[in-house]
Design an enzyme around this catalytic site. Structure first.
Site, mmCIF file in Angstrom:
data_model
loop_
_atom_site.group_PDB
_atom_site.id
_atom_site.type_symbol
_atom_site.label_atom_id
_atom_site.label_comp_id
_atom_site.label_asym_id
_atom_site.label_seq_id
_atom_site.Cartn_x
_atom_site.Cartn_y
_atom_site.Cartn_z
ATOM 1 N N ASP A 13 0.807 -1.229 0.000
ATOM 2 C CA ASP A 13 0.000 0.000 0.000
ATOM 3 C C ASP A 13 0.835 1.272 0.000
ATOM 4 O OD1 ASP A 13 -2.258 -1.684 0.141
ATOM 5 O OD2 ASP A 13 -1.903 -1.888 2.287
ATOM 6 N N GLY A 15 1.629 2.670 -2.832
ATOM 7 C CA GLY A 15 1.242 3.384 -4.050
ATOM 8 C C GLY A 15 1.998 2.874 -5.273
ATOM 9 N N ALA A 41 -3.549 -8.603 -3.482
ATOM 10 C CA ALA A 41 -3.092 -7.242 -3.752
ATOM 11 C C ALA A 41 -4.272 -6.337 -4.103
ATOM 12 C CB ALA A 41 -2.110 -7.249 -4.914
ATOM 13 N N HIS A 43 -4.459 -2.623 -6.090
ATOM 14 C CA HIS A 43 -3.814 -1.440 -6.654
ATOM 15 C C HIS A 43 -4.874 -0.406 -7.004
ATOM 16 C CE1 HIS A 43 0.060 -3.792 -7.880
ATOM 17 N NE2 HIS A 43 -0.050 -3.581 -6.586
ATOM 18 N N THR A 191 3.302 -12.416 3.850
ATOM 19 C CA THR A 191 2.513 -13.073 2.821
ATOM 20 C C THR A 191 3.262 -14.337 2.394
ATOM 21 O OG1 THR A 191 1.266 -12.693 0.779
ATOM 22 C CG2 THR A 191 3.488 -11.748 0.862
HETATM 23 P P1 IMP Z 1 -2.128 -12.909 2.555
HETATM 24 O O1 IMP Z 1 -1.158 -12.414 1.566
HETATM 25 O O2 IMP Z 1 -3.563 -12.694 2.135
HETATM 26 O O3 IMP Z 1 -1.852 -14.315 2.981
HETATM 27 O O4 IMP Z 1 -1.962 -12.009 3.881
HETATM 28 C C1 IMP Z 1 -0.775 -12.047 4.670
HETATM 29 C C2 IMP Z 1 -0.485 -10.663 5.242
HETATM 30 O O5 IMP Z 1 -0.122 -9.793 4.175
HETATM 31 C C3 IMP Z 1 -1.664 -9.994 5.933
HETATM 32 O O6 IMP Z 1 -1.136 -9.199 6.985
HETATM 33 C C4 IMP Z 1 -2.270 -9.127 4.836
HETATM 34 O O7 IMP Z 1 -2.995 -8.041 5.344
HETATM 35 C C5 IMP Z 1 -0.994 -8.658 4.142
HETATM 36 N N1 IMP Z 1 -1.196 -8.324 2.718
HETATM 37 C C6 IMP Z 1 -1.332 -9.170 1.681
HETATM 38 N N2 IMP Z 1 -1.459 -8.490 0.527
HETATM 39 C C7 IMP Z 1 -1.396 -7.184 0.842
HETATM 40 C C8 IMP Z 1 -1.436 -5.984 0.073
HETATM 41 O O8 IMP Z 1 -1.534 -5.983 -1.162
HETATM 42 N N3 IMP Z 1 -1.331 -4.820 0.775
HETATM 43 C C9 IMP Z 1 -1.176 -4.787 2.120
HETATM 44 N N4 IMP Z 1 -1.131 -5.879 2.883
HETATM 45 C C10 IMP Z 1 -1.236 -7.075 2.241
HETATM 46 MG MG MG Z 2 -2.643 -2.265 -1.907
#
Ligand code: IMP
Ligand code: MG
Length: 331
Positions: A13, A15, A41, A43, A191
């Site tokens: 996040d 940007g 993700a 965007h 992640t």
């Molecule tokens: P997962 O990727 O859904 O397994 O989530 C694992 C961690 O990564 C969690 O804390 C999510 O909130 C964070 N996360 C996954 N993708 C994003 C993203 O695109 N932006 C911000 N946090 C993310």
């Molecule tokens: Mg994002």
């Protein structure tokens, strides 16, 4: 071949989507390739005055470029097809532009149900973790195993190496960020994919072809997930509000803290970042406080000029270019 990479240096996040969108305006890219992650993700970009949120489809579609979901990604078919519908309904042409690497893995509905039961990590419940697990235990299914994906399939080797490779200029679009990287983030609050420069190469690229590595940060840290991240200072609530810090995939409130410059430095050094983009400096302007955590200290600045001067000075020490952008985004 020339490859420009866009990486997040914090916790997602920052940007990145906006930076990609802006680079596509000026540079002559032939392709955009998403190299990691999946529907987790989000965007957010502003295109022709409209706010659009994408989760899977690379930002090349906004400029008529071939847009590939790379082999390092995982894709849920239902979400992919509905994102194409969404973009079409918003007037964005995706016809003949969007592709999925044959060897990308698929996120099944079972993966999503399983991820939905997570309470420990605070995932986005997109099924990513279970899909990557199945890829590595070799029980997963690839995009090429699904008939409905046939019209979108692409072979990465054929795409990039059958013509003289000098014809290709690729924007490699990252998802998530180094602070969420499965190896370099704060495990287990990470992640399930790799979010750094190494992850780009795993999509079938030659390290010699990397031209620029754009590292993207914003003026303060945010994180979404189960660990406690936000500091106790009430200013963080104000930043959260002023910056509209809500997850673009799940709508959850993002936790806020001061910019951790040590993480930024580490991310820059370990990933060969040569251009730093600093987003949302105007949000700190709104709350009237400018602070950075660096080398075990909390540094305070009088105004945004001092704040930016610190970041510029540190960037120069690392021999990298630095640009500041405000909201709405301009580079
Ligand atoms: P997962 O990727 O859904 O397994 O989530 C694992 C961690 O990564 C969690 O804390 C999510 O909130 C964070 N996360 C996954 N993708 C994003 C993203 O695109 N932006 C911000 N946090 C993310
Ligand atoms: Mg994002």
């Amino acid at each position: 071949m020339k490859i420009d990479v866009v990486l997040g240096l914090q916790y997602g996040d920052e940007g990145k989507g906006k930076v990609c969108h802006s680079l596509l305006k000026d540079e002559d890219y032939t392709h955009v390739l998403r190299f990691n992650g999946g529907g987790n993700a989000g965007h957010t970009i502003y295109h022709n005055g409209k706010k659009l949120v994408t989760h899977l489809v690379p930002s090349g579609v906004f400029y008529g470029k071939r847009s590939i979901i790379g082999p390092g990604c995982v894709v849920n078919i239902r979400k992919f097809l509905s994102e194409l519908e969404y973009l079409k309904s918003e007037g964005v042409n995706t016809e003949g532009l969007v592709f999925i690497a044959r060897n990308a893995h698929v996120v099944t509905e079972d993966h999503i149900v399983e991820d939905g039961r997570d309470t420990k990590i605070g995932t986005t419940k997109s099924g990513n973790g279970p899909a990557y697990r199945d890829k590595y235990v070799r029980t997963g299914l690839r995009a090429e195993n699904f008939k409905e994906l046939e019209p979108y399939l692409v072979d990465i080797y054929r795409e990039f190496y059958s013509k003289p490779s000098s014809e290709h200029v690729i924007l490699a679009e990252g998802a998530q960020a180094i602070g969420l990287d499965v190896d370099w983030g704060d495990y287990p609050y990470v992640t399930s994919s790799h979010c750094g420069i190494g992850s780009v190469l795993l999509n079938g690229f030659n390290h010699k072809d990397i031209r620029n590595v754009f590292g993207v940060i914003k003026a303060y840290d945010t994180y979404v997930g189960a660990k406690k991240f936000q500091g106790d200072d009430p200013v963080f609530e104000k930043i959260q509000e002023a910056g509209s810090e809500f997850g673009s995939t799940t709508g959850r409130k993002r936790q806020v803290n001061w910019l951790d410059w040590d993480l930024v430095t580490k991310s820059i050094k370990m990933n060969g970042v040569n251009r730093l983009v600093v987003n949302k400096t105007d949000i700190l302007q709104t709350v009237g406080e400018w602070k950075i955590k660096s080398r075990g200290e909390l540094l305070s600045f009088e105004n945004d000029k001092e704040f930016c001067a610190y970041i510029r000075g540190e960037s120069e020490r690392m021999w990298i270019g630095c640009k500041f952008s405000y909201n709405p985004y301009e580079i």
